[in-house]
Scaffold this motif. Structure first.
Motif, PDB file in Angstrom:
ATOM      1  N   VAL A 362       0.838  -1.198   0.000  1.00 44.29           N
ATOM      2  CA  VAL A 362       0.000   0.000   0.000  1.00 44.29           C
ATOM      3  C   VAL A 362       0.874   1.250   0.000  1.00 44.29           C
ATOM      4  O   VAL A 362       0.622   2.210  -0.742  1.00 44.29           O
ATOM      5  CB  VAL A 362      -0.945   0.004   1.219  1.00 44.29           C
ATOM      6  CG1 VAL A 362      -1.627   1.365   1.367  1.00 44.29           C
ATOM      7  CG2 VAL A 362      -1.990  -1.094   1.082  1.00 44.29           C
ATOM      8  N   HIS A 363       1.914   1.270   0.814  1.00 44.56           N
ATOM      9  CA  HIS A 363       2.777   2.441   0.925  1.00 44.56           C
ATOM     10  C   HIS A 363       3.741   2.566  -0.250  1.00 44.56           C
ATOM     11  O   HIS A 363       4.215   3.667  -0.551  1.00 44.56           O
ATOM     12  CB  HIS A 363       3.555   2.382   2.242  1.00 44.56           C
ATOM     13  CG  HIS A 363       2.732   2.700   3.436  1.00 44.56           C
ATOM     14  ND1 HIS A 363       2.577   3.972   3.940  1.00 44.56           N
ATOM     15  CD2 HIS A 363       1.970   1.906   4.230  1.00 44.56           C
ATOM     16  CE1 HIS A 363       1.780   3.960   4.983  1.00 44.56           C
ATOM     17  NE2 HIS A 363       1.397   2.717   5.193  1.00 44.56           N
ATOM     18  N   ASP A 367       0.455   5.686  -7.287  1.00 42.27           N
ATOM     19  CA  ASP A 367      -0.724   5.996  -8.082  1.00 42.27           C
ATOM     20  C   ASP A 367      -1.972   5.906  -7.203  1.00 42.27           C
ATOM     21  O   ASP A 367      -2.200   4.901  -6.523  1.00 42.27           O
ATOM     22  CB  ASP A 367      -0.827   5.001  -9.246  1.00 42.27           C
ATOM     23  CG  ASP A 367      -2.013   5.282 -10.139  1.00 42.27           C
ATOM     24  OD1 ASP A 367      -1.860   6.077 -11.072  1.00 42.27           O
ATOM     25  OD2 ASP A 367      -3.082   4.704  -9.896  1.00 42.27           O
ATOM     26  N   ASP A 368      -2.795   6.969  -7.190  1.00 45.91           N
ATOM     27  CA  ASP A 368      -3.955   7.021  -6.299  1.00 45.91           C
ATOM     28  C   ASP A 368      -4.937   5.887  -6.558  1.00 45.91           C
ATOM     29  O   ASP A 368      -5.431   5.249  -5.621  1.00 45.91           O
ATOM     30  CB  ASP A 368      -4.677   8.368  -6.441  1.00 45.91           C
ATOM     31  CG  ASP A 368      -3.963   9.482  -5.706  1.00 45.91           C
ATOM     32  OD1 ASP A 368      -3.121   9.173  -4.830  1.00 45.91           O
ATOM     33  OD2 ASP A 368      -4.213  10.665  -6.008  1.00 45.91           O
ATOM     34  N   TYR A 369      -5.249   5.634  -7.829  1.00 44.52           N
ATOM     35  CA  TYR A 369      -6.193   4.568  -8.143  1.00 44.52           C
ATOM     36  C   TYR A 369      -5.609   3.209  -7.796  1.00 44.52           C
ATOM     37  O   TYR A 369      -6.282   2.363  -7.192  1.00 44.52           O
ATOM     38  CB  TYR A 369      -6.573   4.618  -9.622  1.00 44.52           C
ATOM     39  CG  TYR A 369      -7.355   3.409 -10.073  1.00 44.52           C
ATOM     40  CD1 TYR A 369      -8.591   3.104  -9.512  1.00 44.52           C
ATOM     41  CD2 TYR A 369      -6.852   2.564 -11.056  1.00 44.52           C
ATOM     42  CE1 TYR A 369      -9.307   1.988  -9.919  1.00 44.52           C
ATOM     43  CE2 TYR A 369      -7.555   1.447 -11.466  1.00 44.52           C
ATOM     44  CZ  TYR A 369      -8.782   1.166 -10.899  1.00 44.52           C
ATOM     45  OH  TYR A 369      -9.484   0.048 -11.300  1.00 44.52           O
ATOM     46  N   ILE A 375      -5.705  -1.228  -1.418  1.00 45.09           N
ATOM     47  CA  ILE A 375      -6.344  -1.126  -0.102  1.00 45.09           C
ATOM     48  C   ILE A 375      -7.635  -1.948  -0.069  1.00 45.09           C
ATOM     49  O   ILE A 375      -7.895  -2.690   0.883  1.00 45.09           O
ATOM     50  CB  ILE A 375      -6.628   0.340   0.240  1.00 45.09           C
ATOM     51  CG1 ILE A 375      -5.317   1.075   0.540  1.00 45.09           C
ATOM     52  CG2 ILE A 375      -7.574   0.447   1.435  1.00 45.09           C
ATOM     53  CD1 ILE A 375      -5.479   2.550   0.773  1.00 45.09           C
ATOM     54  N   ALA A 376      -8.438  -1.844  -1.135  1.00 43.16           N
ATOM     55  CA  ALA A 376      -9.707  -2.573  -1.187  1.00 43.16           C
ATOM     56  C   ALA A 376      -9.481  -4.078  -1.107  1.00 43.16           C
ATOM     57  O   ALA A 376     -10.119  -4.779  -0.306  1.00 43.16           O
ATOM     58  CB  ALA A 376     -10.452  -2.218  -2.476  1.00 43.16           C
ATOM     59  N   LEU A 421      -4.082  -9.364  -9.249  1.00 42.86           N
ATOM     60  CA  LEU A 421      -4.289  -7.956  -9.592  1.00 42.86           C
ATOM     61  C   LEU A 421      -3.495  -7.056  -8.661  1.00 42.86           C
ATOM     62  O   LEU A 421      -2.860  -6.087  -9.092  1.00 42.86           O
ATOM     63  CB  LEU A 421      -5.782  -7.623  -9.511  1.00 42.86           C
ATOM     64  CG  LEU A 421      -6.177  -6.171  -9.798  1.00 42.86           C
ATOM     65  CD1 LEU A 421      -5.713  -5.752 -11.190  1.00 42.86           C
ATOM     66  CD2 LEU A 421      -7.687  -5.990  -9.654  1.00 42.86           C
ATOM     67  N   LEU A 422      -3.517  -7.384  -7.373  1.00 47.32           N
ATOM     68  CA  LEU A 422      -2.774  -6.599  -6.380  1.00 47.32           C
ATOM     69  C   LEU A 422      -1.275  -6.607  -6.693  1.00 47.32           C
ATOM     70  O   LEU A 422      -0.619  -5.550  -6.703  1.00 47.32           O
ATOM     71  CB  LEU A 422      -3.046  -7.172  -4.996  1.00 47.32           C
ATOM     72  CG  LEU A 422      -2.592  -6.401  -3.762  1.00 47.32           C
ATOM     73  CD1 LEU A 422      -3.466  -6.786  -2.566  1.00 47.32           C
ATOM     74  CD2 LEU A 422      -1.145  -6.689  -3.413  1.00 47.32           C
TER      75      LEU A 422
END
Length: 445
Positions: A362-363, A367-369, A375-376, A421-422
């Motif tokens: 996450v950190h 890229d915001d998206y 995170i999701a 995907l992550l």
């Protein structure tokens, strides 16, 4: 045709070594600014413009060496930690299935087909994980509304046309005879869709504003209403927790999220207390001695099973008939029963390592998206793991939330795909332009 200046040729030579072409414009801009600073410095010392250019280029260093250093910075990144944790989860899950198969050999009344089917689920999941790993995640943002509508439509369709199994009409027959539960799997798709929708709102300066309150509430509560109609309370709770955390992180509207969460918590507690069966289950989890032969029986048995394992357990293939669903909900308990508290500590270590790597990813992504999608997906995977560990305490209300990547069922297919995907987002974190600080370029010089 005009010949290129020494500076332009130098920049072209540097970018020629960087295979991430989308980064060329940013690298060109950063290096141009740095070269201009060096030229100004040389000119202030008395050098002519031509001399300052030569000295600045010399000071920057060999273009091929600089380019190779930048290529090393802007290349695909494989999240080996997450991949390693996944392999460990898969190995532990297959070990558990193998042990169950061995225990069933002495009981001809029980079908011993968990291992081959689970292996098939994993193979399909690996194929989807590879596909999601190499997909350009930014293209998914354009499909956010389609994914959102598709998810809700799938939930409604399953209620009308789904197969009736395990007390619910939410199943569909997929390829190869695999039965999938659209309602249980839909939160992954819904949360990815919400990440895209809310990220776009945030980029447009709308997210969390009073003007956009009603649309945001409608988008958040639409899937919740579908889950209430469909009936699976665990899936509803999973969605509410993950979606509200994601929304709060993106919008900063913590008060709004707290009020929504508080409303659902109060309504849920009221419903649970007015429902005799659910109230008994809650009381059984709190203290199994209240109704030790009915609602508290499974919790009492779970505590006894964990306590009887000791540090070494009962061994591979130990018969486990005291608790139902050892292949799914109770797989972690069965693993501890077979391999002892030491095996449980190994499982706990893998879970903590996986969660740490999720937090790190996450950190690491700018890229915001991309960060929103990570995170999701991290939230929903972490919630499943956290719940599975809490079940072992004997104090958690038992419900159908499978242990990710390990317990039996087709759920591993979408879990592998989600992790793919992550990891794919993490892989591309340095391949596309983002807000890099100037020290990123200078650190390569």
């Amino acid at each position: 045709m005009e010949s290129k200046s020494g500076l332009e040729q130098y920049l072209d030579n540097v970018c020629g070594e960087v295979k991430a072409k989308k980064m060329h414009a940013e690298i060109h801009s950063e290096l141009s600014s740095h070269l201009e600073d060096l030229m100004i410095e040389q000119e202030s010392l008395g050098a002519s413009q031509a001399e300052a250019e030569v000295l600045a280029i010399a000071q920057m260093g060999d273009p091929k060496a600089v380019g190779k250093d930048l290529h090393h910075i802007h290349k695909p990144r494989t999240p080996w930690g997450l991949l390693g944790a996944l392999l460990l989860f898969s190995a532990i899950g297959l070990l558990g299935m193998s042990s169950l198969e061995a225990s069933f050999m002495n009981n001809p009344r029980v079908p011993s087909s968990f291992l081959p089917k689970q292996f098939s689920f994993m193979l399909i999941g690996i194929a989807l994980m590879a596909a999601c790993y190499f997909i350009n995640f930014r293209r998914l943002q354009k499909l956010s509304w389609l994914l959102y509508i598709f998810s809700i439509a799938g939930i409604i369709a399953s209620l009308k046309w789904g197969l009736y199994a395990n007390g619910s009409r939410t199943y569909f027959l997929a390829f190869g005879g695999i039965v999938i539960n659209l309602v249980s799997y839909s939160p992954y798709i819904v949360l990815v869709a919400l990440a895209g929708i809310f990220s776009k709102f945030k980029a447009d300066g709308k997210l969390g504003t009073k003007r956009n309150l009603l649309p945001e509430l409608f988008i958040l509560l639409g899937p919740a209403a579908a889950y209430i109609i469909a009936g699976p309370i665990p899936v509803l709770l999973l969605y509410l927790v993950c979606s509200l955390i994601l929304y709060t992180w993106l919008s900063g509207a913590w008060l709004r999220s707290t009020l929504i969460g508080g409303f659902f918590l109060a309504a849920g507690l009221r419903y649970a207390w007015n429902n005799q069966q659910m109230r008994d289950r809650i009381l059984g989890a709190i203290n199994y001695n209240i109704n030790p032969e009915s609602s508290g029986f499974v919790y009492k048995t779970l505590n006894e099973v964990i306590a009887s394992a000791g540090w070494s357990g009962h061994g591979f293939g130990a018969e486990f008939e005291r608790l139902s669903y050892a292949y799914s909900d109770m797989l972690p308990a069965y693993l501890i029963y077979c391999f002892g508290w030491g095996g449980g500590l190994v499982l706990l270590g893998v879970v903590l390592w996986f969660m740490f790597k999720l937090f790190f990813s996450v950190h690491a992504v700018k890229d915001d998206y991309g960060k929103s999608v990570i995170i999701a997906l991290s939230l929903i995977l972490a919630m499943g793991l956290f719940y599975g560990l809490l079940v072992l305490s004997g104090k958690m209300i038992l419900t159908y939330l499978p242990f990710p990547f390990m317990s039996y069922g087709g759920h591993v297919i979408i879990e592998y795909a989600a992790l793919g995907l992550l990891m794919g987002i993490y892989r591309r974190k340095d391949l596309t332009p983002a807000e890099h600080e100037s020290r990123t370029i200078r650190g390569a010089l």
